[in-house]
Design a protein around this motif. Sequence first.
Motif, mmCIF file in Angstrom:
data_model
loop_
_atom_site.group_PDB
_atom_site.id
_atom_site.type_symbol
_atom_site.label_atom_id
_atom_site.label_comp_id
_atom_site.label_asym_id
_atom_site.label_seq_id
_atom_site.Cartn_x
_atom_site.Cartn_y
_atom_site.Cartn_z
ATOM 1 N N ARG A 148 29.326 -36.474 68.173
ATOM 2 C CA ARG A 148 29.359 -36.880 68.849
ATOM 3 C C ARG A 148 28.488 -37.346 70.012
ATOM 4 O O ARG A 148 27.418 -35.648 69.776
ATOM 5 C CB ARG A 148 31.080 -35.998 69.911
ATOM 6 N N SER A 149 28.518 -37.858 70.790
ATOM 7 C CA SER A 149 26.574 -38.691 71.110
ATOM 8 C C SER A 149 27.995 -38.720 72.750
ATOM 9 O O SER A 149 29.015 -38.490 73.431
ATOM 10 C CB SER A 149 26.294 -39.930 70.872
ATOM 11 N N MET A 150 26.562 -38.337 74.074
ATOM 12 C CA MET A 150 27.115 -38.312 75.308
ATOM 13 C C MET A 150 28.017 -39.127 75.473
ATOM 14 O O MET A 150 27.521 -40.674 75.510
ATOM 15 C CB MET A 150 25.687 -38.162 76.187
ATOM 16 N N GLY A 151 28.487 -39.047 76.458
ATOM 17 C CA GLY A 151 29.936 -40.999 77.502
ATOM 18 C C GLY A 151 30.511 -41.000 75.888
ATOM 19 O O GLY A 151 31.245 -42.151 75.914
ATOM 20 N N GLN A 152 30.751 -41.165 74.945
ATOM 21 C CA GLN A 152 31.587 -41.383 73.505
ATOM 22 C C GLN A 152 33.017 -40.503 73.816
ATOM 23 O O GLN A 152 33.131 -39.538 74.288
ATOM 24 C CB GLN A 152 31.227 -41.044 72.087
ATOM 25 N N SER A 153 33.655 -41.601 73.605
ATOM 26 C CA SER A 153 35.130 -40.868 73.878
ATOM 27 C C SER A 153 36.111 -41.179 72.142
ATOM 28 O O SER A 153 36.032 -42.199 71.441
ATOM 29 C CB SER A 153 35.970 -42.203 74.887
ATOM 30 N N TRP A 154 37.213 -40.435 72.810
ATOM 31 C CA TRP A 154 37.392 -40.074 71.105
ATOM 32 C C TRP A 154 39.209 -40.165 71.429
ATOM 33 O O TRP A 154 39.800 -39.254 72.342
ATOM 34 C CB TRP A 154 36.840 -39.425 70.404
ATOM 35 N N THR A 155 39.848 -41.196 70.486
ATOM 36 C CA THR A 155 41.514 -40.428 70.758
ATOM 37 C C THR A 155 42.166 -39.356 70.099
ATOM 38 O O THR A 155 41.725 -39.335 69.048
ATOM 39 C CB THR A 155 42.158 -41.749 70.340
ATOM 40 N N TYR A 156 43.231 -38.626 70.558
ATOM 41 C CA TYR A 156 43.254 -37.271 70.204
ATOM 42 C C TYR A 156 44.857 -37.780 70.354
ATOM 43 O O TYR A 156 45.409 -37.342 71.177
ATOM 44 C CB TYR A 156 42.922 -35.953 70.258
ATOM 45 N N HIS A 157 45.601 -37.411 69.074
ATOM 46 C CA HIS A 157 47.312 -37.674 68.967
ATOM 47 C C HIS A 157 47.900 -36.323 69.043
ATOM 48 O O HIS A 157 47.147 -34.900 67.998
ATOM 49 C CB HIS A 157 47.489 -38.479 68.410
ATOM 50 N N SER A 158 49.187 -36.174 69.573
ATOM 51 C CA SER A 158 49.853 -34.881 68.615
ATOM 52 C C SER A 158 50.627 -35.859 67.678
ATOM 53 O O SER A 158 50.498 -37.508 67.441
ATOM 54 C CB SER A 158 50.916 -33.876 69.750
ATOM 55 N N LEU A 159 51.362 -35.634 67.291
ATOM 56 C CA LEU A 159 52.898 -36.097 66.274
ATOM 57 C C LEU A 159 53.579 -36.686 66.780
ATOM 58 O O LEU A 159 53.784 -38.024 67.137
ATOM 59 C CB LEU A 159 53.585 -35.425 65.827
ATOM 60 N N VAL A 160 53.862 -37.034 68.486
ATOM 61 C CA VAL A 160 55.259 -37.445 69.322
ATOM 62 C C VAL A 160 54.283 -38.738 69.813
ATOM 63 O O VAL A 160 54.919 -39.934 69.578
ATOM 64 C CB VAL A 160 55.262 -36.771 70.262
ATOM 65 N N SER A 161 52.827 -38.083 70.129
ATOM 66 C CA SER A 161 52.029 -39.744 71.023
ATOM 67 C C SER A 161 51.569 -40.904 69.599
ATOM 68 O O SER A 161 51.408 -41.761 69.647
ATOM 69 C CB SER A 161 50.571 -39.135 71.552
ATOM 70 N N ARG A 162 51.118 -40.020 68.750
ATOM 71 C CA ARG A 162 51.215 -40.551 67.057
ATOM 72 C C ARG A 162 52.319 -41.723 66.682
ATOM 73 O O ARG A 162 52.388 -42.879 66.785
ATOM 74 C CB ARG A 162 50.607 -39.984 66.018
ATOM 75 N N ALA A 163 53.723 -41.139 66.351
ATOM 76 C CA ALA A 163 54.760 -42.198 66.856
ATOM 77 C C ALA A 163 54.979 -42.843 67.273
ATOM 78 O O ALA A 163 55.721 -43.560 67.932
ATOM 79 C CB ALA A 163 55.836 -41.327 66.661
ATOM 80 N N SER A 164 54.633 -42.675 68.847
ATOM 81 C CA SER A 164 55.008 -43.844 70.012
ATOM 82 C C SER A 164 54.284 -44.913 70.042
ATOM 83 O O SER A 164 53.093 -45.513 69.424
ATOM 84 C CB SER A 164 54.557 -42.855 71.755
ATOM 85 N N GLU A 165 55.317 -46.026 70.930
ATOM 86 C CA GLU A 165 54.269 -47.607 70.789
ATOM 87 C C GLU A 165 53.656 -47.407 71.070
ATOM 88 O O GLU A 165 52.727 -47.249 72.233
ATOM 89 C CB GLU A 165 55.565 -48.390 71.039
ATOM 90 N N GLY A 166 52.448 -47.908 70.423
ATOM 91 C CA GLY A 166 50.676 -48.067 70.725
ATOM 92 C C GLY A 166 50.682 -47.538 71.078
ATOM 93 O O GLY A 166 49.034 -46.291 71.282
ATOM 94 N N GLY A 167 50.427 -45.853 70.533
ATOM 95 C CA GLY A 167 50.243 -44.582 70.593
ATOM 96 C C GLY A 167 49.989 -44.061 72.019
ATOM 97 O O GLY A 167 48.935 -43.393 72.176
#
Length: 237
Positions: A148-167
Amino acid sequence: MYGAVKTLEATSKCASTSPAALVVRVVVPAVRTHSGAFYLFVTAPALGFPASLEAPDLAALDDATRKVKAAFNGNVQLKQRYLHHPDHADLQSLYSVYVTEPGSGAVAPGNQGADTGVCFFAGRQVDRSPTGSGVQARVALAVAKGQRSMGQSWTYHSLVSRASEGGRGGFVGTLVEEAAVGEKKEVRVEVSGWANYTGVATWVVEEDDDLGEGFDFEALGSRSHQVRSLRNQLLGS
């Protein structure tokens, strides 16, 4: 929110169906907050399970992570060497074993990638969310590994959010600052997400409510002592 990282490569025995040597990494998140906890991140294959968390055997994963956590917390040398909380000595134990699947899940707009994970924490509980402090720790770990570098964004999912529409429900972790505290490196991580309002509450304090403005146990104790002293004086007169 701040996080600092310390890694280890320790050999331990996995008490699952086929014991195997594990290479695990311990992350110390939020060391500059009073709610900091220690996380251990490990991929499912390292525990003897399939890499995908699409349809995980939660009961078996729970059993495996519980045994890993117990083995780590039961090893005094490991705890003394790797778990150092700057503010609370009582938090110097492993709080969570977090099973991850890198590169999995919907990527939020403007983000560079996504991961999915299952946070087993406290008394064999599973977090429905990606876990706020866990996201801090995962970003800190990625920074330490040069991912990772400064200002870089990453998405982190649980099992619930990954299964939700559009994450929807996934958390976004963004590196916003790097610093050093003594010889240790720390990072400041911004955690954002998505949520809905679930209700509204109205609180009413009536004029004759003696506890409406709160109370102090020490003051109550002092007041009780004064009342007892006055009563004893009156009884003795």
